[in-house]
Design an enzyme around this catalytic site. Structure first.
Site, mmCIF file in Angstrom:
data_model
loop_
_atom_site.group_PDB
_atom_site.id
_atom_site.type_symbol
_atom_site.label_atom_id
_atom_site.label_comp_id
_atom_site.label_asym_id
_atom_site.label_seq_id
_atom_site.Cartn_x
_atom_site.Cartn_y
_atom_site.Cartn_z
ATOM 1 N N GLY A 1 -103.879 -74.245 -16.019
ATOM 2 C CA GLY A 1 -103.945 -73.385 -17.196
ATOM 3 C C GLY A 1 -102.911 -73.803 -18.221
ATOM 4 N N CYS A 2 -102.530 -72.866 -19.041
ATOM 5 C CA CYS A 2 -101.579 -73.102 -20.116
ATOM 6 C C CYS A 2 -100.282 -73.704 -19.582
ATOM 7 C CB CYS A 2 -101.290 -71.764 -20.799
ATOM 8 S SG CYS A 2 -99.875 -71.782 -21.891
ATOM 9 N N PHE A 3 -99.864 -74.822 -20.141
ATOM 10 C CA PHE A 3 -98.649 -75.458 -19.620
ATOM 11 C C PHE A 3 -97.390 -74.659 -19.900
ATOM 12 C CE2 PHE A 3 -99.351 -78.908 -23.143
ATOM 13 C CZ PHE A 3 -98.972 -78.053 -24.165
ATOM 14 N N CYS B 1 -97.073 -71.587 -19.362
ATOM 15 C CA CYS B 1 -96.998 -70.625 -18.261
ATOM 16 C C CYS B 1 -96.649 -71.296 -16.938
ATOM 17 C CB CYS B 1 -98.314 -69.870 -18.138
ATOM 18 S SG CYS B 1 -98.767 -69.027 -19.674
#
Length: 175
Positions: A9-11, A13
């Protein structure tokens, strides 16, 4: 020192989670697994380059093992969501591992099996590579430590991940 590359997912995070672990000396956000050389964030966000947002972790295997890092990875994102994590949708948010050698590939396969044993839904994490790593733009690095703590998206997503980390891996956290 050793390195490992994970996408989940979002890096922003995932970077926040791994920076908290003892034995981890660096976490770099970047792009991997695509076809466009030196992609930009704007290009990767389109979902057309084939890249995943990922993190490259530098760690001391005498302090924390690759198996432990993989278990943290599977505990702090949802490996059953295909090409998405929460509201982030697209192949750039896929769950994937990018082993750097055959030993890491074997560890990745074992970690996927452990993750699957803990879930009824299928784990869709892929093992990819070899692939070229491209560091993300400077403003993405250490995002949670700076801008991220004022970003509503990060405030909604990162604290629950950090809570899972503290709950399941307290003994692995930096002092």
């Amino acid at each position: 020192m050793a390195q490992a590359i994970f996408a989940g997912g979002c890096f922003w995070c995932t970077e926040a989670v791994f920076r908290s672990l003892a034995g981890v000396s660096a976490v770099e956000s970047g792009y991997i697994g695509g076809t466009v050389p030196h992609p930009t964030y704007k290009q990767v966000c389109t979902g057309t380059t084939g890249h995943a947002e990922a993190i490259r972790i530098e760690f001391d295997p005498d302090v924390i093992s690759l198996a432990d890092l993989l278990d943290v990875h599977f505990a702090t994102h949802d490996p059953t969501q295909l090409n998405r994590q929460g509201n982030d949708i697209g192949t750039q948010y896929r769950t994937a591992l990018f082993p750097l050698d055959d030993e890491q590939r074997t560890e990745a396969e074992a970690a996927i099996a452990r993750a699957q044993a803990e879930r009824s839904e299928p784990v869709v994490t892929t093992i990819e590579g070899p692939a070229t790593w491209y560091p993300a733009e400077d403003y993405h690095q250490e995002y949670w430590q700076g801008e991220g703590q004022r970003n509503p998206y990060c405030l909604a997503v990162i604290p629950p991940k950090l809570a899972k980390l503290r709950k399941g891996f307290a003994e692995k956290l930096k002092g």
